[in-house]
Design an enzyme around this catalytic site. Sequence first.
Site, PDB file in Angstrom:
ATOM      1  N   HIS A 128      47.604  48.651  28.151  1.00 27.80           N
ATOM      2  CA  HIS A 128      48.396  47.935  28.942  1.00 27.80           C
ATOM      3  C   HIS A 128      48.780  46.653  28.361  1.00 27.80           C
ATOM      4  O   HIS A 128      47.987  45.711  28.457  1.00 27.80           O
ATOM      5  CB  HIS A 128      48.109  47.960  30.346  1.00 27.80           C
ATOM      6  CG  HIS A 128      48.888  47.566  31.288  1.00 27.80           C
ATOM      7  ND1 HIS A 128      49.412  46.392  31.358  1.00 27.80           N
ATOM      8  CD2 HIS A 128      49.297  48.287  32.609  1.00 27.80           C
ATOM      9  CE1 HIS A 128      50.397  46.114  32.562  1.00 27.80           C
ATOM     10  NE2 HIS A 128      50.145  47.442  33.260  1.00 27.80           N
ATOM     11  N   HIS A 152      41.877  41.374  36.771  1.00 27.04           N
ATOM     12  CA  HIS A 152      42.000  40.134  36.044  1.00 27.04           C
ATOM     13  C   HIS A 152      41.721  39.079  36.817  1.00 27.04           C
ATOM     14  O   HIS A 152      41.904  38.923  38.095  1.00 27.04           O
ATOM     15  CB  HIS A 152      43.068  40.102  35.040  1.00 27.04           C
ATOM     16  CG  HIS A 152      44.405  40.150  35.926  1.00 27.04           C
ATOM     17  ND1 HIS A 152      44.985  40.983  36.635  1.00 27.04           N
ATOM     18  CD2 HIS A 152      45.128  38.962  35.926  1.00 27.04           C
ATOM     19  CE1 HIS A 152      45.994  40.562  37.027  1.00 27.04           C
ATOM     20  NE2 HIS A 152      46.172  39.243  36.561  1.00 27.04           N
ATOM     21  N   GLU A 165      49.575  32.940  41.067  1.00 24.57           N
ATOM     22  CA  GLU A 165      50.436  34.093  41.038  1.00 24.57           C
ATOM     23  C   GLU A 165      51.181  34.249  42.443  1.00 24.57           C
ATOM     24  O   GLU A 165      50.263  34.351  43.434  1.00 24.57           O
ATOM     25  CB  GLU A 165      50.028  35.515  40.424  1.00 24.57           C
ATOM     26  CG  GLU A 165      49.927  35.508  39.040  1.00 24.57           C
ATOM     27  CD  GLU A 165      49.211  36.763  38.699  1.00 24.57           C
ATOM     28  OE1 GLU A 165      48.915  37.767  39.473  1.00 24.57           O
ATOM     29  OE2 GLU A 165      48.543  36.657  37.457  1.00 24.57           O
ATOM     30  N   HIS A 187      47.586  35.125  44.601  1.00 24.71           N
ATOM     31  CA  HIS A 187      46.493  35.142  43.933  1.00 24.71           C
ATOM     32  C   HIS A 187      46.482  33.890  42.909  1.00 24.71           C
ATOM     33  O   HIS A 187      46.962  33.684  42.028  1.00 24.71           O
ATOM     34  CB  HIS A 187      46.293  36.332  42.968  1.00 24.71           C
ATOM     35  CG  HIS A 187      46.542  37.690  43.672  1.00 24.71           C
ATOM     36  ND1 HIS A 187      47.482  38.667  43.155  1.00 24.71           N
ATOM     37  CD2 HIS A 187      45.840  38.072  44.743  1.00 24.71           C
ATOM     38  CE1 HIS A 187      47.275  39.736  44.245  1.00 24.71           C
ATOM     39  NE2 HIS A 187      46.403  39.539  45.015  1.00 24.71           N
ATOM     40  N   HIS A 207      41.708  39.845  41.114  1.00 24.62           N
ATOM     41  CA  HIS A 207      42.590  40.834  41.666  1.00 24.62           C
ATOM     42  C   HIS A 207      42.860  41.828  40.871  1.00 24.62           C
ATOM     43  O   HIS A 207      42.603  41.957  39.727  1.00 24.62           O
ATOM     44  CB  HIS A 207      43.949  39.959  42.145  1.00 24.62           C
ATOM     45  CG  HIS A 207      44.665  39.193  41.115  1.00 24.62           C
ATOM     46  ND1 HIS A 207      44.331  38.043  40.765  1.00 24.62           N
ATOM     47  CD2 HIS A 207      45.821  39.423  40.234  1.00 24.62           C
ATOM     48  CE1 HIS A 207      45.037  37.673  39.735  1.00 24.62           C
ATOM     49  NE2 HIS A 207      45.956  38.536  39.677  1.00 24.62           N
TER      50      HIS A 207
END
Length: 448
Positions: A303, A346, A352, A376, A382
């Site tokens: 990803h 992560h 964010e 976050h 999160h």
Amino acid sequence: MNINTQPDVISRSSVNITPGYMSGFGNSFETEALPGALPIGRNSPQRAAYGLYAEQLSGSPFTAPRGSNERSWLYRIRPSVKHSGRFAKVDAGLWRSAPCHEVDLPIAQLRWNPAPIPKDDKTFLQGVQTMTTAGDVNTQAGMAAHVVLITKSMVDQHFYNADGEMLFVPQQGNLRFVTEFGRIDAQPGEIVVIPRGVKFRVEITSGPARAYLCENYGGAFTLPERGPIGANCLANARDFLTPVAAYEDKDTPTELFVKWGGSLFKTTLPHSPIDVVAWHGNYAPYKYDLRTFSPVGAISFDHPDPSIFTVLTSPSETAGTANIDFVIFPERWLVAENTFRPPWYHMNIMSEFMGLIYGVYDAKPQGFTPGGISLHNCMLPHGPDREAFDHASNSELKPVRLTGTMAFMFETRYPQRVTAHAANSPTLQDDYSDCWKGLEKRFDPNRP
């Protein structure tokens, strides 16, 4: 039977692109509402056509490098000194600027339900609700994230922001931005950027509206470097639209509001400030349809970092570290093999602020609804909730197309401080962190 597996083709008509716009990002545009209003071969003639005044609007220092120098020449009925007056400080309502330390909320991952549309009249200026602030407005670093609720058009009212550039993300209802440079219509799925110092008013064209707003105190938004991706994909310059010149010759009283130094000021003018008959330059408002973003991703395994979804970036003095990144998660194909496909768990040095324009976000299928917000902050962990984890861990890894979804992030290098309004809002979900409670211990040293 013919099965079409390609995304729907977006035509110029399907995204409502009209002759009222010019295509391109960062171009040096020129446009006139009256023939001959724009000087040819010069900026400031001794006598401008039609009795207009020539005026330069600079979004960067005069000595900025050519590639980052931003300025436009405006040819207007009255110079901006006539759009000024005796300002008085007024109540800014729920609008806040950094630094804003008005509440001591313990650190946590936070999420809010959508702010309800008010039943009373709210213009754009009355409907701004600041959720977070970061950095310092007086040092031109950082940002603020707001929700905007609008039930009434601005009439004989105008505004400009001396503190920062404004990125609007409509989520419900259609908006019209009547600016000095021309008119911009926007709907959910599009964004509008109004540069620092540009005068405008906001009208609603179909029912009440709700929007997210990023107030950028720092460097102007620009397209990110593509690096090894090459010359194509992500946001393409040709899909950004800047309005053609349109003016008002209107001698009726109007209120002009200015945000400066974190405060709101007001004066009264005897005429409309939307009086630019012609202009040329590269400092102007624009809009962009997020559905034209061309995503890239893993076509084998793993990803990639979410930075591959960056639409616009506000650079800082540190290379590769953004003052703000505007990131989206649009419709796309997921094809990675032997891969946990949702965003992984992560912790991030960036902070964010996330919103959902429409649809379902794949990492949070429950509790995060269109119009909602999550925060976050720097170095707070999160990732997917239990439902998303179980689904992604056990699903057949066939190609899957995510459809009908559009989420975004305002991501900044600065910690985002929650305002008192956001901390005390009834829309704040007290149980948000419970979404990870079901992630039980799975470790078994005897079973690889």
